[in-house]
Scaffold this motif. Sequence first.
Motif, PDB file in Angstrom:
ATOM      1  N   THR A   1      17.625 -22.902  -0.271  1.00  0.00           N
ATOM      2  CA  THR A   1      16.295 -22.547   0.224  1.00  0.00           C
ATOM      3  C   THR A   1      15.256 -23.031  -0.767  1.00  0.00           C
ATOM      4  N   GLY A   2      14.040 -23.105  -0.321  1.00  0.00           N
ATOM      5  CA  GLY A   2      12.947 -23.534  -1.181  1.00  0.00           C
ATOM      6  C   GLY A   2      12.502 -22.428  -2.116  1.00  0.00           C
ATOM      7  N   SER A   3      11.629 -22.797  -3.030  1.00  0.00           N
ATOM      8  CA  SER A   3      11.165 -21.821  -4.014  1.00  0.00           C
ATOM      9  C   SER A   3      10.171 -20.819  -3.417  1.00  0.00           C
ATOM     10  N   GLY A   4       9.698 -21.072  -2.208  1.00  0.00           N
ATOM     11  CA  GLY A   4       8.827 -20.110  -1.544  1.00  0.00           C
ATOM     12  C   GLY A   4       9.532 -18.788  -1.321  1.00  0.00           C
ATOM     13  N   ASN A   5      10.852 -18.846  -1.259  1.00  0.00           N
ATOM     14  CA  ASN A   5      11.679 -17.665  -1.086  1.00  0.00           C
ATOM     15  C   ASN A   5      11.444 -16.666  -2.223  1.00  0.00           C
ATOM     16  N   LEU A   6      11.359 -17.173  -3.435  1.00  0.00           N
ATOM     17  CA  LEU A   6      11.144 -16.309  -4.605  1.00  0.00           C
ATOM     18  C   LEU A   6       9.774 -15.633  -4.540  1.00  0.00           C
ATOM     19  N   LEU A   7       8.746 -16.406  -4.207  1.00  0.00           N
ATOM     20  CA  LEU A   7       7.403 -15.827  -4.100  1.00  0.00           C
ATOM     21  C   LEU A   7       7.344 -14.767  -3.005  1.00  0.00           C
ATOM     22  N   ALA A   8       7.960 -15.064  -1.868  1.00  0.00           N
ATOM     23  CA  ALA A   8       7.946 -14.118  -0.749  1.00  0.00           C
ATOM     24  C   ALA A   8       8.674 -12.826  -1.119  1.00  0.00           C
ATOM     25  N   PHE A   9       9.841 -12.937  -1.775  1.00  0.00           N
ATOM     26  CA  PHE A   9      10.592 -11.749  -2.192  1.00  0.00           C
ATOM     27  C   PHE A   9       9.755 -10.894  -3.142  1.00  0.00           C
ATOM     28  N   PHE A  10       9.161 -11.523  -4.123  1.00  0.00           N
ATOM     29  CA  PHE A  10       8.348 -10.806  -5.105  1.00  0.00           C
ATOM     30  C   PHE A  10       7.160 -10.137  -4.418  1.00  0.00           C
ATOM     31  N   GLY A  11       6.516 -10.850  -3.497  1.00  0.00           N
ATOM     32  CA  GLY A  11       5.387 -10.286  -2.772  1.00  0.00           C
ATOM     33  C   GLY A  11       5.770  -9.101  -1.906  1.00  0.00           C
ATOM     34  N   VAL A  12       6.887  -9.212  -1.191  1.00  0.00           N
ATOM     35  CA  VAL A  12       7.354  -8.110  -0.332  1.00  0.00           C
ATOM     36  C   VAL A  12       7.683  -6.889  -1.191  1.00  0.00           C
ATOM     37  N   SER A  13       8.324  -7.128  -2.311  1.00  0.00           N
ATOM     38  CA  SER A  13       8.693  -6.036  -3.207  1.00  0.00           C
ATOM     39  C   SER A  13       7.445  -5.322  -3.751  1.00  0.00           C
ATOM     40  N   LEU A  14       6.452  -6.097  -4.173  1.00  0.00           N
ATOM     41  CA  LEU A  14       5.202  -5.494  -4.654  1.00  0.00           C
ATOM     42  C   LEU A  14       4.443  -4.806  -3.526  1.00  0.00           C
ATOM     43  N   LEU A  15       4.494  -5.384  -2.333  1.00  0.00           N
ATOM     44  CA  LEU A  15       3.833  -4.769  -1.188  1.00  0.00           C
ATOM     45  C   LEU A  15       4.388  -3.369  -0.927  1.00  0.00           C
ATOM     46  N   ALA A  16       5.709  -3.244  -0.973  1.00  0.00           N
ATOM     47  CA  ALA A  16       6.330  -1.930  -0.781  1.00  0.00           C
ATOM     48  C   ALA A  16       5.957  -0.980  -1.922  1.00  0.00           C
ATOM     49  N   GLN A  17       5.974  -1.481  -3.144  1.00  0.00           N
ATOM     50  CA  GLN A  17       5.632  -0.639  -4.288  1.00  0.00           C
ATOM     51  C   GLN A  17       4.212  -0.108  -4.159  1.00  0.00           C
ATOM     52  N   TYR A  18       3.285  -0.976  -3.809  1.00  0.00           N
ATOM     53  CA  TYR A  18       1.905  -0.555  -3.717  1.00  0.00           C
ATOM     54  C   TYR A  18       1.676   0.351  -2.508  1.00  0.00           C
ATOM     55  N   ALA A  19       2.391   0.111  -1.413  1.00  0.00           N
ATOM     56  CA  ALA A  19       2.255   0.971  -0.233  1.00  0.00           C
ATOM     57  C   ALA A  19       2.739   2.390  -0.536  1.00  0.00           C
ATOM     58  N   VAL A  20       3.869   2.509  -1.214  1.00  0.00           N
ATOM     59  CA  VAL A  20       4.380   3.837  -1.578  1.00  0.00           C
ATOM     60  C   VAL A  20       3.436   4.504  -2.583  1.00  0.00           C
ATOM     61  N   THR A  21       2.912   3.741  -3.514  1.00  0.00           N
ATOM     62  CA  THR A  21       1.934   4.282  -4.459  1.00  0.00           C
ATOM     63  C   THR A  21       0.712   4.797  -3.707  1.00  0.00           C
ATOM     64  N   ASP A  22       0.243   4.029  -2.741  1.00  0.00           N
ATOM     65  CA  ASP A  22      -0.911   4.423  -1.934  1.00  0.00           C
ATOM     66  C   ASP A  22      -0.645   5.737  -1.191  1.00  0.00           C
ATOM     67  N   VAL A  23       0.515   5.852  -0.578  1.00  0.00           N
ATOM     68  CA  VAL A  23       0.873   7.066   0.157  1.00  0.00           C
ATOM     69  C   VAL A  23       0.987   8.251  -0.793  1.00  0.00           C
ATOM     70  N   ARG A  24       1.614   8.053  -1.939  1.00  0.00           N
ATOM     71  CA  ARG A  24       1.756   9.143  -2.912  1.00  0.00           C
ATOM     72  C   ARG A  24       0.409   9.589  -3.454  1.00  0.00           C
ATOM     73  N   ALA A  25      -0.545   8.667  -3.543  1.00  0.00           N
ATOM     74  CA  ALA A  25      -1.839   8.982  -4.162  1.00  0.00           C
ATOM     75  C   ALA A  25      -2.787   9.709  -3.221  1.00  0.00           C
ATOM     76  N   ARG A  26      -2.628   9.548  -1.936  1.00  0.00           N
ATOM     77  CA  ARG A  26      -3.598  10.116  -0.985  1.00  0.00           C
ATOM     78  C   ARG A  26      -3.809  11.611  -1.138  1.00  0.00           C
ATOM     79  N   PRO A  27      -2.765  12.421  -1.321  1.00  0.00           N
ATOM     80  CA  PRO A  27      -3.015  13.864  -1.433  1.00  0.00           C
ATOM     81  C   PRO A  27      -3.487  14.317  -2.817  1.00  0.00           C
ATOM     82  N   LEU A  28      -3.593  13.411  -3.775  1.00  0.00           N
ATOM     83  CA  LEU A  28      -3.985  13.811  -5.123  1.00  0.00           C
ATOM     84  C   LEU A  28      -5.469  14.139  -5.175  1.00  0.00           C
ATOM     85  N   PRO A  29      -5.802  15.383  -5.475  1.00  0.00           N
ATOM     86  CA  PRO A  29      -7.224  15.742  -5.592  1.00  0.00           C
ATOM     87  C   PRO A  29      -7.755  15.343  -6.970  1.00  0.00           C
TER      88      PRO A  29
END
Length: 157
Positions: free
Chosen positions: A119-147
């Motif tokens: 596969t091409g090297s775009g695979n690595l960028l896409a994997f890293f991006g998807v992984s960070l996307l999930a990390q930031y989405a979970v962080t966002d969800v966890r942060a919403r109830p924080l007063p």
Amino acid sequence: MNVLVVLLVLALVLRRQLRAQRIDEARLYTLPVVLVVAGLAQGGLVDHAHVAVSVALLAGEAVTGLLLGAMRAATMRLWREPDGSLWRRGGGLTIAAWVVSIAVRAGTTGLAAVLGVHTGSGNLLAFFGVSLLAQYAVTDVRARPLPAPRSGVSVAA
């Protein structure tokens, strides 16, 4: 070249995640989306000589990336400052989660090579991006109830 870009971005992300860092909630998803789009734009995510195997590996990488990103998000300490700004800080478990993420990605790359999938090297960028996307989405969800703290003292989540 993509490996160098990913390594530089990874070093920056790790550095920022291991110290107290204010999160710009308005731009939280910018970096992961840019990485996914760049990976997709480069193409080469599927080996046309081994379509079924490469699509299966790609799907496995996507699911794995999402799970690993969520795991890393769970290791972060989150709090809001009195001004309402969101902060995070990773620690030893965050480092361990990144090591697991890197090892899984290396293992997937090795498995693809053993199976003869190229596969091409775009695979690595896409994997890293998807992984960070999930990390930031979970962080966002966890942060919403924080007063925001009322007494001026930071609150851990």
